[in-house]
Scaffold this motif. Structure first.
Motif, PDB file in Angstrom:
ATOM      1  N   SER A   1       4.261  16.256   2.502  1.00  0.00           N
ATOM      2  CA  SER A   1       5.645  15.925   2.154  1.00  0.00           C
ATOM      3  C   SER A   1       6.616  16.476   3.189  1.00  0.00           C
ATOM      4  O   SER A   1       7.602  15.818   3.553  1.00  0.00           O
ATOM      5  N   LEU A   2       6.355  17.682   3.718  1.00  0.00           N
ATOM      6  CA  LEU A   2       7.242  18.269   4.720  1.00  0.00           C
ATOM      7  C   LEU A   2       7.214  17.472   6.015  1.00  0.00           C
ATOM      8  O   LEU A   2       8.262  17.241   6.634  1.00  0.00           O
ATOM      9  N   SER A   3       6.021  17.039   6.436  1.00  0.00           N
ATOM     10  CA  SER A   3       5.935  16.243   7.660  1.00  0.00           C
ATOM     11  C   SER A   3       6.651  14.906   7.510  1.00  0.00           C
ATOM     12  O   SER A   3       7.309  14.427   8.443  1.00  0.00           O
ATOM     13  N   LEU A   4       6.556  14.286   6.320  1.00  0.00           N
ATOM     14  CA  LEU A   4       7.259  13.022   6.094  1.00  0.00           C
ATOM     15  C   LEU A   4       8.769  13.224   6.094  1.00  0.00           C
ATOM     16  O   LEU A   4       9.520  12.388   6.622  1.00  0.00           O
ATOM     17  N   LYS A   5       9.233  14.323   5.517  1.00  0.00           N
ATOM     18  CA  LYS A   5      10.668  14.600   5.536  1.00  0.00           C
ATOM     19  C   LYS A   5      11.170  14.818   6.957  1.00  0.00           C
ATOM     20  O   LYS A   5      12.241  14.315   7.337  1.00  0.00           O
ATOM     21  N   LEU A   6      10.417  15.545   7.763  1.00  0.00           N
ATOM     22  CA  LEU A   6      10.822  15.770   9.147  1.00  0.00           C
ATOM     23  C   LEU A   6      10.837  14.472   9.938  1.00  0.00           C
ATOM     24  O   LEU A   6      11.740  14.245  10.760  1.00  0.00           O
ATOM     25  N   SER A   7       9.839  13.617   9.695  1.00  0.00           N
ATOM     26  CA  SER A   7       9.824  12.327  10.395  1.00  0.00           C
ATOM     27  C   SER A   7      11.002  11.453   9.986  1.00  0.00           C
ATOM     28  O   SER A   7      11.585  10.758  10.819  1.00  0.00           O
ATOM     29  N   ARG A   8      11.402  11.506   8.710  1.00  0.00           N
ATOM     30  CA  ARG A   8      12.566  10.737   8.269  1.00  0.00           C
ATOM     31  C   ARG A   8      13.837  11.255   8.925  1.00  0.00           C
ATOM     32  O   ARG A   8      14.691  10.475   9.365  1.00  0.00           O
ATOM     33  N   ARG A   9      13.977  12.580   8.982  1.00  0.00           N
ATOM     34  CA  ARG A   9      15.155  13.145   9.642  1.00  0.00           C
ATOM     35  C   ARG A   9      15.200  12.743  11.111  1.00  0.00           C
ATOM     36  O   ARG A   9      16.249  12.418  11.657  1.00  0.00           O
ATOM     37  N   PHE A  10      14.041  12.758  11.754  1.00  0.00           N
ATOM     38  CA  PHE A  10      13.992  12.387  13.164  1.00  0.00           C
ATOM     39  C   PHE A  10      14.364  10.923  13.341  1.00  0.00           C
ATOM     40  O   PHE A  10      15.108  10.563  14.265  1.00  0.00           O
ATOM     41  N   ARG A  11      13.857  10.058  12.456  1.00  0.00           N
ATOM     42  CA  ARG A  11      14.217   8.640  12.549  1.00  0.00           C
ATOM     43  C   ARG A  11      15.690   8.430  12.252  1.00  0.00           C
ATOM     44  O   ARG A  11      16.332   7.561  12.859  1.00  0.00           O
TER      45      ARG A  11
ATOM     46  N   TYR B   1       5.077   9.551  -1.201  1.00  0.00           N
ATOM     47  CA  TYR B   1       6.000  10.277  -0.335  1.00  0.00           C
ATOM     48  C   TYR B   1       6.598   9.394   0.762  1.00  0.00           C
ATOM     49  O   TYR B   1       7.384   9.872   1.575  1.00  0.00           O
ATOM     50  N   SER B   2       6.198   8.120   0.804  1.00  0.00           N
ATOM     51  CA  SER B   2       6.664   7.261   1.895  1.00  0.00           C
ATOM     52  C   SER B   2       8.115   6.825   1.721  1.00  0.00           C
ATOM     53  O   SER B   2       8.842   6.685   2.697  1.00  0.00           O
ATOM     54  N   SER B   3       8.563   6.611   0.471  1.00  0.00           N
ATOM     55  CA  SER B   3       9.928   6.142   0.251  1.00  0.00           C
ATOM     56  C   SER B   3      10.350   6.461  -1.181  1.00  0.00           C
ATOM     57  O   SER B   3       9.533   6.879  -2.013  1.00  0.00           O
ATOM     58  N   VAL B   4      11.630   6.221  -1.451  1.00  0.00           N
ATOM     59  CA  VAL B   4      12.148   6.454  -2.806  1.00  0.00           C
ATOM     60  C   VAL B   4      11.562   5.455  -3.808  1.00  0.00           C
ATOM     61  O   VAL B   4      11.182   5.849  -4.919  1.00  0.00           O
ATOM     62  N   PRO B   5      11.465   4.132  -3.501  1.00  0.00           N
ATOM     63  CA  PRO B   5      10.809   3.211  -4.456  1.00  0.00           C
ATOM     64  C   PRO B   5       9.371   3.601  -4.780  1.00  0.00           C
ATOM     65  O   PRO B   5       8.928   3.412  -5.917  1.00  0.00           O
ATOM     66  N   ALA B   6       8.648   4.157  -3.795  1.00  0.00           N
ATOM     67  CA  ALA B   6       7.271   4.583  -4.067  1.00  0.00           C
ATOM     68  C   ALA B   6       7.244   5.734  -5.064  1.00  0.00           C
ATOM     69  O   ALA B   6       6.382   5.779  -5.956  1.00  0.00           O
TER      70      ALA B   6
ATOM     71  N   ILE C   1       9.517   6.237  -7.370  1.00  0.00           N
ATOM     72  CA  ILE C   1       9.900   5.645  -8.668  1.00  0.00           C
ATOM     73  C   ILE C   1       8.689   4.981  -9.325  1.00  0.00           C
ATOM     74  O   ILE C   1       8.468   5.124 -10.543  1.00  0.00           O
ATOM     75  N   ILE C   2       7.891   4.265  -8.539  1.00  0.00           N
ATOM     76  CA  ILE C   2       6.702   3.600  -9.095  1.00  0.00           C
ATOM     77  C   ILE C   2       5.699   4.633  -9.594  1.00  0.00           C
ATOM     78  O   ILE C   2       5.073   4.459 -10.653  1.00  0.00           O
ATOM     79  N   ALA C   3       5.523   5.743  -8.870  1.00  0.00           N
ATOM     80  CA  ALA C   3       4.608   6.790  -9.313  1.00  0.00           C
ATOM     81  C   ALA C   3       5.071   7.419 -10.622  1.00  0.00           C
ATOM     82  O   ALA C   3       4.265   7.658 -11.531  1.00  0.00           O
ATOM     83  N   VAL C   4       6.381   7.659 -10.740  1.00  0.00           N
ATOM     84  CA  VAL C   4       6.915   8.229 -11.983  1.00  0.00           C
ATOM     85  C   VAL C   4       6.771   7.233 -13.128  1.00  0.00           C
ATOM     86  O   VAL C   4       6.409   7.607 -14.260  1.00  0.00           O
ATOM     87  N   MET C   5       7.049   5.948 -12.860  1.00  0.00           N
ATOM     88  CA  MET C   5       6.912   4.921 -13.897  1.00  0.00           C
ATOM     89  C   MET C   5       5.466   4.794 -14.368  1.00  0.00           C
ATOM     90  O   MET C   5       5.212   4.592 -15.565  1.00  0.00           O
TER      91      MET C   5
ATOM     92  N   TRP D   1       0.832  -1.213   0.000  1.00  0.00           N
ATOM     93  CA  TRP D   1       0.000   0.000   0.000  1.00  0.00           C
ATOM     94  C   TRP D   1       0.862   1.257   0.000  1.00  0.00           C
ATOM     95  O   TRP D   1       0.558   2.225  -0.708  1.00  0.00           O
ATOM     96  N   ASN D   2       1.920   1.278   0.779  1.00  0.00           N
ATOM     97  CA  ASN D   2       2.815   2.437   0.790  1.00  0.00           C
ATOM     98  C   ASN D   2       3.508   2.615  -0.552  1.00  0.00           C
ATOM     99  O   ASN D   2       3.733   3.758  -0.991  1.00  0.00           O
ATOM    100  N   LEU D   3       3.845   1.524  -1.217  1.00  0.00           N
ATOM    101  CA  LEU D   3       4.501   1.630  -2.516  1.00  0.00           C
ATOM    102  C   LEU D   3       3.573   2.187  -3.591  1.00  0.00           C
ATOM    103  O   LEU D   3       3.996   2.973  -4.453  1.00  0.00           O
ATOM    104  N   ILE D   4       2.296   1.798  -3.533  1.00  0.00           N
ATOM    105  CA  ILE D   4       1.369   2.156  -4.606  1.00  0.00           C
ATOM    106  C   ILE D   4       0.628   3.456  -4.322  1.00  0.00           C
ATOM    107  O   ILE D   4       0.509   4.320  -5.206  1.00  0.00           O
TER     108      ILE D   4
END
Length: 507
Positions: free
Chosen positions: A476-486, A224-229, A231-235, A217-220
């Motif tokens: 997108s900003l909240s996800l980036k902040l959460s990634r930095r925090f993790r 904004y969840s990850s880099v592979p997600a 890539i799939i959106a762009v593809m 679900w996160n991939l499709i």
């Protein structure tokens, strides 16, 4: 013996000489008639009063008036309302408080009661209660523009005061403001529902293969969840564009030979396989199949892949028919099947709607059309009225001209539609002076008609687009902040593990 009288509480410039009742009143009459402007009726309350000095506190209201007044404490502000003034409106909360004699019923109407001060306490907004207080004194409910409509309606419903007691002009403006606010809140909720995915990450907890389905679900659904997600959106967007370009090139004469057809069929097969796998991944990661099938974007995905499989099915049926019935109207069946296949291939153009899943502009456009469907329907109605009216007028003034194209009203529909849209192909033109005057009126009406809804649609589209874009940027900003925090947490954890391992190595 003459009855004792007392001077009135305030000296008025409008006092009439010889009016004995105006200057001197009895104690009971003075208790009922107190000027509204008297400041002692509203007294501020302080929670920091000394408890030991309560017995020494001097009441500003005489003891003789306590039985004729209601002492109302609203959020710390004390109000004194005459019982007769409150009893004039027995349906309201304070009217019931003035009428009831049972103490139990009175306590049910208020939040608290002070026996020592004879005060009824209400945990409500004192700023709005000033308008309720003025209503009991004057009989008119005043409404200010700066008040929140929802809060004001909630307060007056609590006190049992109806909006009909306000002035008609104030009531009309207030109702318009209330409708506008409710419409904005409704649109805001629909925008949030438009942005939120059908599922959430929390819905997969405790279900079969929950972690696996959550990862898919996160991939499709969440690019904004990850880099592979991402890539799939762009593809997905690239495959949509490649499919549309391939369908366009398949109609070019140079691509009609055998090699070109093979390449186009190979490209179509690759795109269909990718769209099918994407659709199956969304179907597997869905927690509710009913919601999945009812979603509009999922229906677009299904329409995007159906033509490929329907074309394969028809081709197989065609081969079976030719094996068993080679001599029974074979050419007629082939022509009919070719028309059906062309129609099925044309359905691939709907794949471009898949871009709405990753395009904020297309989603804002669709949302604008859904919100403005009444204006759009009115525009179509006016266009239809104009087409019928001007086509009938043109036929009546041009049907006697030799060699005219306006032989009937249906033949004049095309000319009226083209003229109303201000396109003007020029394939059909009037010959008479009256016909040209009718054409000028049709074109003028079309200019006015086309200019009416454009500003409304554009303003709403720009507003919805800005809101959708702002929400996406916040996500997108909240996800980036959460990634930095993790990332910081993982770095600190690794550093602490290394620091713990060093003393062991020295030993």
């Amino acid at each position: 013996m003459r009855q004792l009288e007392r001077r009135r509480a305030s000296l008025s410039a409008g006092l009439k000489i010889g009016d004995r009742r105006g200057c001197c009143q009895t104690l009971e009459e003075e208790d009922v008639h107190i000027p509204f402007a008297q400041e002692s009726l509203v007294k501020q309350w302080s929670s920091m009063q000394n408890v030991t000095d309560r017995n020494q506190e001097k009441s500003e209201v005489p003891l003789q008036r306590s039985k004729y007044f209601l002492n109302i404490n609203v959020g710390g502000t004390l109000f004194h309302i005459a019982c007769k003034a409150a009893a004039r409106y027995p349906v309201t909360r304070l009217g019931k408080l003035a009428i009831y004699t049972d103490p139990t019923k009175k306590l049910q109407l208020c939040d608290d009661y002070s026996v020592q001060k004879n005060e009824y306490f209400f945990d409500r907004d004192p700023s709005i209660f000033h308008y309720i207080f003025h209503f009991y004194r004057s009989g008119v409910l005043w409404i200010m523009d700066e008040m929140c409509p929802s809060n004001f309606v909630e307060e007056i419903e609590y006190w049992g005061v109806h909006l009909k007691y306000s002035q008609r002009c104030c009531r009309i403006l207030f109702e318009e403001k209330q409708d506008e606010l409710s419409e904005n809140l409704k649109i805001q909720k629909e925008l949030e529902a438009e942005l939120e995915p059908l599922e959430s990450a929390e819905q997969f907890e405790g279900k079969c293969l929950g972690q696996f389905r959550k990862m898919i679900w996160n991939l499709i659904e969440n690019p904004y969840s990850s880099v592979p997600a991402k890539i799939i959106a762009v593809m997905s967007s690239l495959f949509v564009l490649i499919s549309i370009v391939g369908m366009t090139l398949s109609t070019v004469e140079e691509m009609q030979h055998k090699t070109g057809k093979q390449w186009m069929e190979l490209l179509e097969m690759v795109c269909a396989i990718f769209f099918t796998s994407e659709y199956l991944m969304r179907l597997i990661s869905s927690s509710s199949f009913k919601k999945f099938l009812r979603a509009a974007l999922n229906a677009v995905d299904l329409v995007a892949i159906l033509p490929f499989y329907i074309q394969i099915l028809f081709e197989n049926l065609d081969e079976g028919d030719t094996l068993y019935h080679e001599e029974l109207h074979q050419m007629e069946k082939v022509s009919k099947l070719g028309k059906v296949l062309k129609l099925i291939k044309l359905m691939r153009i709907f794949r471009i709607l898949k871009l709405a899943r990753h395009s904020t502009g297309l989603r804002a456009f669709g949302f604008t059309m859904r919100q403005c469907y009444q204006q759009v329907c009115c525009l179509l109605l006016f266009i239809a009225m104009g087409v019928f009216t001007f086509s009938a007028l043109m036929h009546s003034v041009e049907h006697d001209v030799p060699g005219t194209n306006f032989t009937s009203i249906p033949y004049a529909w095309w000319w009226a539609a083209v003229s109303l849209s201000t396109v003007g192909y020029g394939d059909t033109v009037p010959d008479t002076v009256l016909g040209r005057m009718v054409a000028f009126g049709c074109i003028s009406f079309g200019i006015i008609l086309n200019g009416m809804p454009i500003s409304i649609l554009y303003n709403k589209f720009s507003d919805y687009y800005a809101k959708l874009k702002a929400h996406e940027n916040e996500t997108s900003l909240s996800l980036k902040l959460s990634r930095r925090f993790r990332f910081k947490e993982r770095a600190l954890r690794k550093l602490s593990e290394c620091c713990r391992a060093e003393p062991r190595c020295h030993r």
